[in-house]
Enzyme design. Structure first.
Site, short mmCIF file in Angstrom:
data_model
loop_
_atom_site.label_atom_id
_atom_site.label_comp_id
_atom_site.label_asym_id
_atom_site.label_seq_id
_atom_site.Cartn_x
_atom_site.Cartn_y
_atom_site.Cartn_z
N LYS A 25 54.97 47.07 145.07
CA LYS A 25 54.16 47.25 146.27
C LYS A 25 52.67 47.17 145.94
CE LYS A 25 54.14 50.46 150.13
NZ LYS A 25 55.32 49.98 150.87
N ARG A 95 52.39 56.75 148.78
CA ARG A 95 53.74 56.20 148.67
C ARG A 95 54.08 55.84 147.24
NH1 ARG A 95 54.88 53.76 154.04
NH2 ARG A 95 52.86 53.53 155.04
N GLY A 104 63.89 54.01 149.75
CA GLY A 104 64.20 55.35 150.24
C GLY A 104 64.55 56.39 149.18
N MET A 106 62.57 57.58 146.67
CA MET A 106 61.49 58.48 146.27
C MET A 106 60.71 58.93 147.51
SD MET A 106 60.27 56.80 142.72
CE MET A 106 60.42 55.13 143.27
N ARG A 351 56.53 40.93 150.07
CA ARG A 351 57.34 40.75 148.86
C ARG A 351 58.25 39.55 149.08
NH1 ARG A 351 60.79 46.27 149.85
NH2 ARG A 351 61.59 45.65 151.87
N HIS A 467 92.33 41.30 129.85
CA HIS A 467 93.37 40.58 130.56
C HIS A 467 93.10 40.48 132.06
CE1 HIS A 467 97.26 40.22 132.61
NE2 HIS A 467 97.50 39.34 131.65
N SER A 753 86.53 23.40 119.67
CA SER A 753 86.18 24.12 120.89
C SER A 753 85.92 25.57 120.49
CB SER A 753 87.32 24.02 121.90
OG SER A 753 87.00 24.81 123.02
N CYS A 820 84.82 27.15 125.13
CA CYS A 820 85.80 27.49 126.16
C CYS A 820 85.96 28.98 126.34
CB CYS A 820 87.13 26.81 125.90
SG CYS A 820 87.95 27.41 124.43
N TYR A 840 80.09 19.82 126.00
CA TYR A 840 80.58 20.27 127.30
C TYR A 840 80.79 21.78 127.29
CZ TYR A 840 85.19 20.84 125.21
OH TYR A 840 86.22 21.26 124.43
C1 PEP Z 1 88.31 32.66 123.33
O1 PEP Z 1 88.72 33.45 122.49
O2 PEP Z 1 87.10 32.49 123.58
C2 PEP Z 1 89.27 31.89 124.12
C3 PEP Z 1 88.86 30.96 124.96
O3 PEP Z 1 90.57 32.21 124.01
P1 PEP Z 1 91.26 33.46 124.70
O4 PEP Z 1 90.28 34.09 125.62
O5 PEP Z 1 92.45 32.94 125.40
O6 PEP Z 1 91.61 34.32 123.52
#
Ligand code: PEP
Ligand code: MG
Length: 860
Positions: A25, A95, A104, A106, A351, A467, A753, A820, A840
């Protein structure tokens, strides 16, 4: 040290960039003043005063008093008024204003400087006694509450009594005499409560208010808000002291809020509301219906109240000029507050305006077309995370919400539903048409059907690559993971957070973008792009291939997990072959479908990497199922399951280690892949270049052994099918040893990968499944800036990647490399991947658009 920064009358000590020191502010008030906008004069006590205040046991730096006195004199000069003067008194607002907005949380004090003398002067100058005494009684009430700590209910009772005496229902029906008497009653009450008189000395009032605002940085509300929004306590708040202007001094006064463009759809329309003869809080409180700014908006909303354009055409034109000036200066859409006092316009705040994803897109594109910003600025301004809002339902930003806990924002989108604690219950209720939210301590493959049936998932344990998180992202289900404050009691079918208890069947909402867990149902707004997602959508989103097919995930579904369990629990090779035969059929079908959809684009299929514990049956019923399917005694299954239990399954018999022990698994999978390639080719489709990827490799020998199995199988399938096809065998790099041995591995591997989930786990020595429990504390204490499972740890894990890229490409020139791990969908990590030369990134389908935008930004 300069503790106080002045602003007003076309000049300011501060600038917009000084938010850390002046708060959001204060910095913008300074900026507006310096570009010549009509800001009431004032000064800002810096956030450093606040941090010093707390370091020095709630005392101020010695120079502060003198600096404030000087600044106050400047405000008097600029406003032509005098603080505490009996003819033309200066009144102040005090303020808070932290670096990040904490709406809101303070304290604020308005109308400061009023006492029995100045109120008379205010009455005389405004020509409105009622207004003056109403301001006075509001001030006494606010100051008593905020500074003196007196319960508001005392004042509410006295106000009620005054209305009864007058025989009226509404506050505004009280006349000047009533209010004058009320002030006396208020002050008498103050004396009773604190044994002292209400302070009449304006300077004492000022220091009281300043102290209260600094103190409010540590009130419980502010602390909780900071925790929930990751705002460090060390930032402190600034305090803004500013000359009061009144929007409630008569019919030539007004107050309002506006956006320089429409914040919900981004249209280039001036968009806002105002109220005649009102104070700012009246607009927010929603008691009176605000009026539109423009004729156009009034017509389109069918409102019969006149717009500002009609009521005060001159002021409206002035405001339009300022709108232009602000956008040209800030080069972004602004959210402003203004007040009109006796036909004079003042700007009280500006802002960067919050906006929907849709509006963000529209505004960026429009501003680039208008030449206000460049094309690359427009591109950079689109936070990749915003794209998530376009793809998933989000919480209605206008809705009230009671946040009871916070976990990790594991999978974007908002979801509300009746709480259930088991996957079976989720399915049962979903079948009856109920919307459910699955709450588990953690999830396993056994819960897949429940995840599928539920609107969203909440877990109390587990990190961003646990998971539940990985599976929910894959399915596009919102997920909040590792909300450690939530206690789940499965037996009693309830959860609790502190004193809040939620029974099965009660409704909770989760926000997978912020990690918030909210009591009750919060309305959501639908995604801007909807439809059937999944792999096909990833392709629609512009995916150029599939970087990771987790083949074990193909066995989560329904009856398939039984075949998988049968294979894992097989007592000997013959037994295993029977189960594998069943799995082969399923794999071939699935992979054929993938190849067909991807139409010649690269598809990288990873050999089985089941963390075994995710697949071993745990309950008697599950074991009985497997025993029946395999036609073996239950006892044998039980014994085998016990044998396979591991103390550290994530470092156990998983990845390529499984195929080393049981090469027939590798052979079956290679066969499924190659037969699928052949089938697609024979059906007239583009024959894919199948990439077979070996997980969790640590040594060259592991890779050589499995590569040989794959090659033999390829040769066999080519012969059987009477056709040739190309394929590649590569490896995942997800162990520190593999990074260091990348040169050697590249002799055999045709591509790399980086599995940065496991690489982070093994480099940091942090469990992917458990780290969620304590990482928030690490973040709060500043030990890590970001969860390393979310945003790649560039200093540690990143160094290993650099080593591996270099050694790998030295051994095999131009070798194809990608990532990946879940980091493949994280913008900062994508930028890093681009920098170190990866070809990639791969991520879950729903993150593809985000990743593509981030990759485009990285390339700029
Ligand atoms: C990883 O370990 O980054 C991966 C892509 O394999 P996972 O998550 O299936 O173990
Ligand atoms: Mg892995």
């Amino acid at each position: 040290v300069q503790w106080v920064y002045n602003f007003g009358a076309g000049a300011a000590d501060g600038r917009a960039e000084m938010k850390n020191l002046l708060g959001g502010k204060g910095a913008n008030l300074a900026e507006m003043a310096s570009i010549g906008l009509p800001v009431p004069p004032g000064f800002t006590l810096t956030t450093e005063v606040c941090t010093r205040f707390y370091e020095d046991k709630c005392t101020y730096p010695t120079e502060l008093k003198g600096q404030v006195a000087k600044a106050l004199a400047r405000v008097e000069e600029r406003s032509g008024q005098k603080f505490g003067d009996a003819t033309n008194p200066l009144l102040l607002s005090v303020r808070s204003g932290a670096r990040a907005s904490m709406p809101g949380m303070m304290d604020t004090v308005l109308n400061l400087g009023l006492n029995d003398w100045t109120v008379a002067a205010l009455a005389k100058r405004s020509g409105d006694r009622r207004f003056a005494y109403d301001s006075y009684r509001r001030f006494v009430q606010m100051y008593s509450d905020v500074v003196l700590g007196i319960e508001l209910s005392h004042f509410e009772k006295l106000l009620e009594r005054a209305k009864q005496r007058r025989g009226v229902k509404q506050d505004h029906e009280l006349v000047a005499e009533d209010l004058e008497k009320l002030v006396m009653d208020y002050k008498a009450r103050v004396h009773v409560e604190i044994g002292m008189d209400f302070p009449e000395d304006p300077h004492e009032q000022l220091w009281g208010a300043v102290g209260a605002v600094f103190n409010s940085w540590m009130n419980q509300r502010a602390k909780t808000y900071r925790q929930l929004h990751d705002i460090p306590e060390s930032w402190g708040t600034a305090v803004n002291v500013q000359a009061m202007v009144f929007g409630n001094m008569g019919s030539d006064c007004a107050t309002g809020v506006a956006f320089t463009r429409n914040p919900s759809n981004g249209a280039n329309d001036f968009y806002g509301e105002f109220l005649v003869n009102a104070q700012g809080e009246d607009v927010v409180a929603g008691i009176r219906t605000p009026q539109e700014l423009t004729i156009k908006a009034r017509k389109s909303h069918g409102s019969d109240l006149p717009s500002l354009e009609e009521v005060m055409p001159n002021i409206f034109r002035e405001l339009c000029t300022m709108r232009q000036q602000l956008e040209t200066h800030y080069k972004d859409m602004q959210d402003i507050e203004f007040t009109i006092q006796q036909n004079k316009l003042y700007m009280l705040q500006t802002r960067t305006g919050k906006r929907t994803a849709h509006a963000a897109l529209q505004i960026a594109v429009d501003m680039a077309n208008e030449g206000l910003i460049s094309k690359s600025q427009a591109l950079m301004r689109l936070k990749p995370e915003l794209i998530d809002q376009l793809l998933h339902p989000t919480l209605d930003p206008k809705a009230k919400k009671q946040v009871i806990a916070k976990g990790l924002p594991a999978s974007p989108g908002a979801a509300a539903g009746k709480v259930v604690f088991s996957a079976d219950e989720a399915v049962r209720r979903a079948k009856d048409g109920e919307k459910v939210l699955l709450v588990r301590i953690e999830t396993s493959p056994d819960d897949i059907h429940g995840l599928h049936a539920a609107e969203g998932v909440l877990t109390t344990r587990g990190g961003m690559t646990s998971h539940a998180a990985v599976v929910a992202r894959g399915m596009g289900r919102p997920c909040v993971a590792g909300a450690g404050a939530v206690q789940v009691d499965y037996a009693a079918a309830r959860l609790s957070v502190g004193s809040v208890t939620v029974q099965e069947g009660q409704i909770l909402t989760i926000d997978g973008v912020t990690g918030e867990v909210i009591l009750g149902e919060v309305p959501t707004v639908p995604p801007q792009l909807s439809g059937a997602f999944g792999i096909i959508m990833a392709k629609e989103f512009g995916a150029q291939g599939i970087g990771l097919v987790r083949t074990e995930h193909m066995f989560f579904d329904g009856g398939r997990i039984i075949a998988m369990r049968r294979m894992i629990l097989a007592a000997d090779e013959a037994d295993r072959k029977v189960a594998l035969e069943e799995l082969l059929t399923m794999q071939r079908e699935d992979i054929t479908e993938l190849f067909r959809i991807m139409d010649g684009r690269p598809v990288t299929v990873r050999l089985l990497d089941p963390p075994l514990h995710e697949f071993i049956p745990h309950t008697e019923a599950e074991m009985a199922q497997v025993a029946k399917a395999a036609g073996v005694p239950l006892n044998r299954v039980r014994r085998r399951a016990a044998e396979l239990q591991e103390a550290n399954p994530m470092l156990g018999h998983r990845g390529c280690r499984l195929a080393i022990t049981y090469p027939e698994i590798c052979e079956m999978q290679a066969r499924a892949i190659f037969e699928a390639a052949a089938a697609v080719g024979k059906a007239g489709g583009a024959v894919p270049v199948a990439e077979v990827m070996v997980p969790l490799v640590a040594t060259l020998q592991e890779l050589s052994i499995l590569k040989e199995v794959v090659e033999k199988t390829a040769a066999a399938v080519q012969k059987e099918q009477g056709m040739n096809f190309t394929y590649r065998v590569g490896t995942m790099i997800e162990l520190p040893r593999a990074c260091l041995q990348a040169g050697k591995l590249a002799e055999q591997a045709e591509f790399f990968s980086f599995g940065t989930n496991d690489l982070t786990q093994t480099t940091y020595g942090l469990s992917r499944d458990d780290a969620g429990a304590f990482l928030p504390e690490y973040k709060a204490k500043g030990i890590v800036e970001q969860d390393p499972f979310v945003s790649l740890d560039q200093e540690g894990v990143g160094e290993l990647i650099k080593v591996a890229v270099e050694r790998g490409r030295t051994a095999r020139d131009g070798m194809k490399m990608g990532i990946c791990g879940e980091h493949g969908g994280d913008p900062a990590s994508i930028e890093f991947c681009n920098k170190v030369g990866l070809d990639y990134v791969s991520c879950s389908p729903f993150r593809v658009p985000v990743a593509r935008l981030a990759a485009a930004q990285a390339a700029l």
